[in-house]
Write a protein that holds these residues in place. Structure first.
Motif, PDB file in Angstrom:
ATOM      1  N   VAL A  27       0.879  -1.168   0.000  1.00 44.52           N
ATOM      2  CA  VAL A  27       0.000   0.000   0.000  1.00 44.52           C
ATOM      3  C   VAL A  27       0.915   1.215   0.000  1.00 44.52           C
ATOM      4  CG1 VAL A  27      -1.600   1.359   1.396  1.00 44.52           C
ATOM      5  CG2 VAL A  27      -1.996  -1.078   1.103  1.00 44.52           C
ATOM      6  N   HIS A  28       0.662   2.148  -0.910  1.00 44.12           N
ATOM      7  CA  HIS A  28       1.476   3.361  -1.018  1.00 44.12           C
ATOM      8  C   HIS A  28       0.570   4.577  -1.109  1.00 44.12           C
ATOM      9  CE1 HIS A  28       0.479   3.793  -5.271  1.00 44.12           C
ATOM     10  NE2 HIS A  28       0.687   2.494  -5.388  1.00 44.12           N
ATOM     11  N   ARG A  29       1.171   5.739  -0.935  1.00 41.60           N
ATOM     12  CA  ARG A  29       0.435   7.004  -1.028  1.00 41.60           C
ATOM     13  C   ARG A  29       0.027   7.285  -2.469  1.00 41.60           C
ATOM     14  NH1 ARG A  29      -1.769   8.189   3.201  1.00 41.60           N
ATOM     15  NH2 ARG A  29      -0.435   8.384   5.005  1.00 41.60           N
ATOM     16  N   CYS A  30      -1.133   7.909  -2.593  1.00 42.60           N
ATOM     17  CA  CYS A  30      -1.609   8.479  -3.849  1.00 42.60           C
ATOM     18  C   CYS A  30      -2.312   9.781  -3.461  1.00 42.60           C
ATOM     19  CB  CYS A  30      -2.552   7.513  -4.575  1.00 42.60           C
ATOM     20  SG  CYS A  30      -4.101   7.171  -3.713  1.00 42.60           S
ATOM     21  N   ILE A  31      -2.874  10.452  -4.425  1.00 39.58           N
ATOM     22  CA  ILE A  31      -3.621  11.686  -4.177  1.00 39.58           C
ATOM     23  C   ILE A  31      -5.029  11.510  -4.740  1.00 39.58           C
ATOM     24  CG2 ILE A  31      -3.752  14.174  -4.662  1.00 39.58           C
ATOM     25  CD1 ILE A  31      -1.371  13.431  -2.905  1.00 39.58           C
ATOM     26  N   VAL A  32      -6.027  11.912  -3.976  1.00 37.10           N
ATOM     27  CA  VAL A  32      -7.423  11.846  -4.424  1.00 37.10           C
ATOM     28  C   VAL A  32      -8.015  13.235  -4.238  1.00 37.10           C
ATOM     29  CG1 VAL A  32      -9.691  10.814  -4.061  1.00 37.10           C
ATOM     30  CG2 VAL A  32      -7.637   9.420  -3.743  1.00 37.10           C
ATOM     31  N   GLY A  33      -8.389  13.842  -5.353  1.00 30.78           N
ATOM     32  CA  GLY A  33      -8.982  15.181  -5.274  1.00 30.78           C
ATOM     33  C   GLY A  33      -8.110  16.159  -4.519  1.00 30.78           C
ATOM     34  N   GLY A  34      -6.789  16.058  -4.661  1.00 30.12           N
ATOM     35  CA  GLY A  34      -5.847  16.950  -3.998  1.00 30.12           C
ATOM     36  C   GLY A  34      -5.512  16.565  -2.566  1.00 30.12           C
ATOM     37  N   GLN A  35      -6.119  15.491  -2.043  1.00 32.41           N
ATOM     38  CA  GLN A  35      -5.894  15.046  -0.664  1.00 32.41           C
ATOM     39  C   GLN A  35      -5.104  13.730  -0.666  1.00 32.41           C
ATOM     40  OE1 GLN A  35      -6.962  16.943   2.002  1.00 32.41           O
ATOM     41  NE2 GLN A  35      -7.502  18.353   0.360  1.00 32.41           N
ATOM     42  N   PRO A  36      -4.318  13.476   0.391  1.00 34.52           N
ATOM     43  CA  PRO A  36      -3.583  12.212   0.445  1.00 34.52           C
ATOM     44  C   PRO A  36      -4.510  11.018   0.618  1.00 34.52           C
ATOM     45  CG  PRO A  36      -3.216  13.486   2.447  1.00 34.52           C
ATOM     46  CD  PRO A  36      -4.043  14.334   1.534  1.00 34.52           C
ATOM     47  N   GLY A  37      -4.163   9.947  -0.041  1.00 33.10           N
ATOM     48  CA  GLY A  37      -4.900   8.693   0.069  1.00 33.10           C
ATOM     49  C   GLY A  37      -3.930   7.536  -0.001  1.00 33.10           C
ATOM     50  N   LEU A  38      -4.463   6.340  -0.017  1.00 30.48           N
ATOM     51  CA  LEU A  38      -3.644   5.135  -0.118  1.00 30.48           C
ATOM     52  C   LEU A  38      -4.140   4.266  -1.262  1.00 30.48           C
ATOM     53  CD1 LEU A  38      -3.301   4.044   3.631  1.00 30.48           C
ATOM     54  CD2 LEU A  38      -1.566   5.162   2.209  1.00 30.48           C
ATOM     55  N   MET A  39      -3.200   3.563  -1.894  1.00 30.74           N
ATOM     56  CA  MET A  39      -3.503   2.646  -2.998  1.00 30.74           C
ATOM     57  C   MET A  39      -2.844   1.303  -2.713  1.00 30.74           C
ATOM     58  SD  MET A  39      -4.744   2.042  -6.119  1.00 30.74           S
ATOM     59  CE  MET A  39      -5.104   3.582  -6.932  1.00 30.74           C
ATOM     60  N   LEU A  40      -3.612   0.234  -2.829  1.00 27.42           N
ATOM     61  CA  LEU A  40      -3.102  -1.128  -2.719  1.00 27.42           C
ATOM     62  C   LEU A  40      -2.628  -1.555  -4.096  1.00 27.42           C
ATOM     63  CD1 LEU A  40      -2.796  -3.920  -1.285  1.00 27.42           C
ATOM     64  CD2 LEU A  40      -5.201  -4.337  -1.865  1.00 27.42           C
ATOM     65  N   ALA A  41      -1.306  -1.681  -4.262  1.00 26.97           N
ATOM     66  CA  ALA A  41      -0.745  -2.118  -5.541  1.00 26.97           C
ATOM     67  C   ALA A  41       0.774  -2.124  -5.442  1.00 26.97           C
ATOM     68  CB  ALA A  41      -1.173  -1.180  -6.680  1.00 26.97           C
ATOM     69  N   PRO A  42       1.401  -3.112  -5.973  1.00 31.72           N
ATOM     70  CA  PRO A  42       0.827  -4.360  -6.468  1.00 31.72           C
ATOM     71  C   PRO A  42       0.725  -5.403  -5.356  1.00 31.72           C
ATOM     72  CG  PRO A  42       3.160  -4.301  -6.995  1.00 31.72           C
ATOM     73  CD  PRO A  42       2.834  -3.009  -6.280  1.00 31.72           C
ATOM     74  N   THR A  43       0.023  -6.469  -5.651  1.00 36.02           N
ATOM     75  CA  THR A  43       0.008  -7.656  -4.791  1.00 36.02           C
ATOM     76  C   THR A  43       0.343  -8.852  -5.669  1.00 36.02           C
ATOM     77  OG1 THR A  43      -2.333  -8.124  -5.136  1.00 36.02           O
ATOM     78  CG2 THR A  43      -1.780  -6.697  -3.290  1.00 36.02           C
ATOM     79  N   GLY A  44       0.999  -9.839  -5.089  1.00 34.43           N
ATOM     80  CA  GLY A  44       1.338 -11.024  -5.863  1.00 34.43           C
ATOM     81  C   GLY A  44       1.616 -12.217  -4.977  1.00 34.43           C
ATOM     82  N   VAL A  45       1.428 -13.392  -5.545  1.00 36.11           N
ATOM     83  CA  VAL A  45       1.670 -14.657  -4.858  1.00 36.11           C
ATOM     84  C   VAL A  45       2.415 -15.570  -5.817  1.00 36.11           C
ATOM     85  CG1 VAL A  45       0.583 -16.671  -3.762  1.00 36.11           C
ATOM     86  CG2 VAL A  45      -0.469 -14.402  -3.527  1.00 36.11           C
ATOM     87  N   LEU A  46       3.421 -16.280  -5.309  1.00 39.94           N
ATOM     88  CA  LEU A  46       4.102 -17.269  -6.135  1.00 39.94           C
ATOM     89  C   LEU A  46       3.067 -18.252  -6.685  1.00 39.94           C
ATOM     90  CD1 LEU A  46       7.275 -18.151  -4.023  1.00 39.94           C
ATOM     91  CD2 LEU A  46       7.184 -16.800  -6.130  1.00 39.94           C
ATOM     92  N   PRO A  47       3.152 -18.608  -7.959  1.00 42.80           N
ATOM     93  CA  PRO A  47       2.146 -19.500  -8.553  1.00 42.80           C
ATOM     94  C   PRO A  47       1.925 -20.793  -7.766  1.00 42.80           C
ATOM     95  CG  PRO A  47       3.497 -18.556 -10.274  1.00 42.80           C
ATOM     96  CD  PRO A  47       4.114 -18.134  -8.960  1.00 42.80           C
ATOM     97  N   GLN A  48       2.980 -21.380  -7.224  1.00 46.14           N
ATOM     98  CA  GLN A  48       2.814 -22.640  -6.494  1.00 46.14           C
ATOM     99  C   GLN A  48       2.086 -22.472  -5.167  1.00 46.14           C
ATOM    100  OE1 GLN A  48       5.713 -21.096  -7.201  1.00 46.14           O
ATOM    101  NE2 GLN A  48       7.337 -21.594  -5.744  1.00 46.14           N
TER     102      GLN A  48
END
Length: 183
Positions: free
Chosen positions: A79-100
């Motif tokens: 989860v990292h910072r992003c901006i929404v309508g000029g205000q700070p927000g959070l974004m979940l990206a990326p996520t991953g799992v080993l195929p096995q």
């Protein structure tokens, strides 16, 4: 369908840990069959305005002690910072799992862990741009329902929000991603 038999430990990435960085890269390259997501994480790590160390979460199996699985991550969520309508927000990206390890609960464990950290820190919400049929299990709903949009979001239902604090005022408007995304 979730396979059983695995217990997942989660922890935040250790600062300046070459082993953690390599493990995260390994997970993301295997999960996505490209290095784009791993490169994104590396670029975000260099961006102090958007990187939050504690929100880079690794998942390791606890079911097989004294093995490489004890120390090598099988899953990662950021989860990292992003901006929404000029205000700070959070974004979940990326996520991953080993195929096995897909279908064993590793992805669920790291996503739940990072969302819990954000909630514990008093963050009001987290956005995700991902599969509309997958993320509702974590409490995500369409972001458009609260007035959040993104010009770059080609699949509008994929932009979703998880409100962590029902008493918070959620900003409305466009989502701006960090420069690491290149958009």
């Amino acid at each position: 369908m979730q396979r059983t038999g695995h217990l997942w430990r989660t922890r935040s990435e250790h600062e300046d840990s070459a082993d953690d960085h390599a493990g995260i890269r390994r997970v993301l390259e295997a999960a996505f069959e490209t290095d784009s997501e791993a490169d994104l994480v590396d670029a975000l790590r260099q961006d102090p305005d958007h990187w939050i160390q504690r929100y880079s979460v690794l998942g390791m199996t606890a079911a097989i002690p004294d093995s490489e699985f004890e120390t090598l991550p099988a899953a990662h969520a950021l989860v990292h910072r992003c901006i929404v309508g000029g205000q700070p927000g959070l974004m979940l990206a990326p996520t991953g799992v080993l195929p096995q390890h897909q279908g064993e609960g590793a992805g669920t464990a790291v996503i739940n862990a990072v969302l819990e950290r954000a909630k514990d820190d008093g963050e009001p919400f987290v956005l995700v741009y991902g599969y509309p049929h997958y993320y509702p299990r974590f409490g995500f709903t369409p972001a458009s329902e609260v007035g959040i949009t993104a010009e770059w979001a080609t699949q509008k239902p994929a932009l979703q929000i998880r409100i962590l604090d029902d008493s918070a005022t959620i900003p409305t408007g466009e989502v701006e991603l960090p420069k690491a995304y290149g958009i």
